[in-house]
Enzyme design. Structure first.
Site, PDB file in Angstrom:
ATOM      1  N   GLY A  21       0.802  -1.219   0.000  1.00 44.89           N
ATOM      2  CA  GLY A  21       0.000   0.000   0.000  1.00 44.89           C
ATOM      3  C   GLY A  21       0.832   1.265   0.000  1.00 44.89           C
ATOM      4  O   GLY A  21       0.474   2.254   0.644  1.00 44.89           O
ATOM      5  N   ALA A  22       1.931   1.256  -0.749  1.00 48.84           N
ATOM      6  CA  ALA A  22       2.847   2.400  -0.728  1.00 48.84           C
ATOM      7  C   ALA A  22       2.540   3.433  -1.793  1.00 48.84           C
ATOM      8  O   ALA A  22       3.365   4.294  -2.082  1.00 48.84           O
ATOM      9  CB  ALA A  22       4.286   1.903  -0.890  1.00 48.84           C
ATOM     10  N   ASN A  23       1.353   3.382  -2.391  1.00 48.98           N
ATOM     11  CA  ASN A  23       1.010   4.333  -3.447  1.00 48.98           C
ATOM     12  C   ASN A  23       0.462   5.650  -2.907  1.00 48.98           C
ATOM     13  O   ASN A  23       0.279   6.606  -3.660  1.00 48.98           O
ATOM     14  CB  ASN A  23      -0.004   3.715  -4.419  1.00 48.98           C
ATOM     15  CG  ASN A  23      -1.263   3.261  -3.718  1.00 48.98           C
ATOM     16  OD1 ASN A  23      -1.219   2.285  -2.973  1.00 48.98           O
ATOM     17  ND2 ASN A  23      -2.373   3.948  -3.937  1.00 48.98           N
ATOM     18  N   GLY A  25      -0.455   8.030   1.155  1.00 54.69           N
ATOM     19  CA  GLY A  25      -0.508   8.090   2.612  1.00 54.69           C
ATOM     20  C   GLY A  25       0.756   7.665   3.321  1.00 54.69           C
ATOM     21  O   GLY A  25       1.875   8.001   2.922  1.00 54.69           O
ATOM     22  N   GLY A  27       2.233   4.726   3.587  1.00 49.95           N
ATOM     23  CA  GLY A  27       3.130   3.888   2.814  1.00 49.95           C
ATOM     24  C   GLY A  27       3.972   4.683   1.840  1.00 49.95           C
ATOM     25  O   GLY A  27       5.166   4.404   1.647  1.00 49.95           O
ATOM     26  N   TYR A 163     -13.364  -2.527  11.392  1.00 52.39           N
ATOM     27  CA  TYR A 163     -12.029  -1.944  11.236  1.00 52.39           C
ATOM     28  C   TYR A 163     -11.195  -2.176  12.491  1.00 52.39           C
ATOM     29  O   TYR A 163     -10.032  -2.622  12.411  1.00 52.39           O
ATOM     30  CB  TYR A 163     -12.122  -0.446  10.947  1.00 52.39           C
ATOM     31  CG  TYR A 163     -10.762   0.225  10.889  1.00 52.39           C
ATOM     32  CD1 TYR A 163      -9.897  -0.020   9.832  1.00 52.39           C
ATOM     33  CD2 TYR A 163     -10.342   1.080  11.907  1.00 52.39           C
ATOM     34  CE1 TYR A 163      -8.646   0.575   9.783  1.00 52.39           C
ATOM     35  CE2 TYR A 163      -9.095   1.681  11.869  1.00 52.39           C
ATOM     36  CZ  TYR A 163      -8.249   1.422  10.807  1.00 52.39           C
ATOM     37  OH  TYR A 163      -7.006   2.010  10.772  1.00 52.39           O
TER      38      TYR A 163
END
Length: 293
Positions: A21-23, A25, A27, A163
């Site tokens: 999820g480094a695309n 925020g 990450g 969540y």
């Protein structure tokens, strides 16, 4: 540990780091910081086009690999092509979304945030040389985790509880993995971290009135930037002082902002029965038998 920041990060020259999820925020900020410190960073993401823009900005130290944690076939495909790394950062996640199912029929939040990362870690653990860092959340303290109903087939769905459940499951997994590694005599470490209250895109998909409260909260002095929110995970991933089985978060304002420090967590995360049952259930659901050694 004091006021640890990016200037305190050791050189990462020659080290390889995978970040899910480094695309965007947290990450994205982790990838930028680690790339700047010399690490070879793999941005493991579902949205490869968005991830490629981040990788292009970082430069030759970054590359993109496709990984959809909501699809175990994608997780296995990523693992099949994985050639090893020093650090795995289990960062990707979704928050408080309307009820939905993954490709494998799991509730989307537990499936993406926990089961996807559990499967990924299990499949590549033998090729991680140093550390696994798993992201939890302050919201884990509001969980009502039901191991026998992880996928919300018996309970009335609550997006915020779902969540919170996923983030408690992440923390339980990280701490349990740490104990199993230690008992096996492994030199590898498993750590957990949370970002406090960080202003990220994660808060923009709840489709509830509370989303606007969070967006307003992002404008207050309590909220910190995504770059600052990434610091606890970066500390866990890089500092020689970060220890196996520890959990790090911001040290100020009820752990909502500030420099990294040891974080508090619910006693439930230390419950050996919960740990065993959750691990066994995750292996059953994902079909991944995690070998620790």
């Amino acid at each position: 540990m004091g006021g640890w920041g990016l200037s305190d990060m050791p050189s990462q020259q020659g080290r390889r780091v995978v970040i899910t999820g480094a695309n965007s925020g947290l990450g994205e900020q982790m990838a930028i910081a680690l790339g700047a410190a010399g690490a070879q960073v793999t941005l493991a993401c579902r949205n490869v086009a968005k991830a490629q823009r981040v990788a292009d900005w970082i430069g030759p130290h970054a590359r993109v690999a496709e990984l959809d944690l909501a699809d175990l076939a994608s997780v296995r495909a990523f693992a099949d092509g994985f050639d090893g790394a020093d650090v795995l950062i289990n960062n990707a996640g979704v928050m408080a979304i309307p009820q939905a199912r993954t490709a494998d029929g799991f509730e989307m939040q537990i499936g993406t945030n926990f089961l996807g990362h559990f499967a990924l870690t299990g499949l590549v653990l033998d090729r991680i040389d140093d550390r696994i860092v798993t992201l939890s959340s302050l919201m884990h303290k509001r969980a009502r985790l039901d191991v026998d109903d992880l996928n919300w087939q018996q309970r009335k769905y609550s997006r915020w509880v779902a969540y919170s459940d996923s983030k408690l499951a992440d923390l339980v997994f990280a701490l349990d993995l740490a104990d199993r590694l230690a008992k096996a005599g492994s030199a590898k470490a498993s750590l957990a971290a949370h970002p406090g209250y960080a202003a990220t895109e994660l808060q923009g998909h709840t489709e509830t009135p509370f989303e606007w409260v969070m967006k307003l909260g992002n404008l207050t002095p309590i909220a910190q930037s995504a770059a600052d929110g990434a610091l606890p995970a970066l500390f866990a991933a890089t500092s020689p002082h970060a220890a196996n089985g520890e959990y790090y978060g911001p040290r100020s304002f009820g752990e909502m902002r500030g420099a990294p420090a040891p974080a508090s967590y619910r006693r439930a995360a230390d419950d050996p029965d919960l740990r065993r049952r959750l691990w066994d259930k995750a292996e059953e659901l994902t079909g991944v038998q995690v070998t620790v050694g």
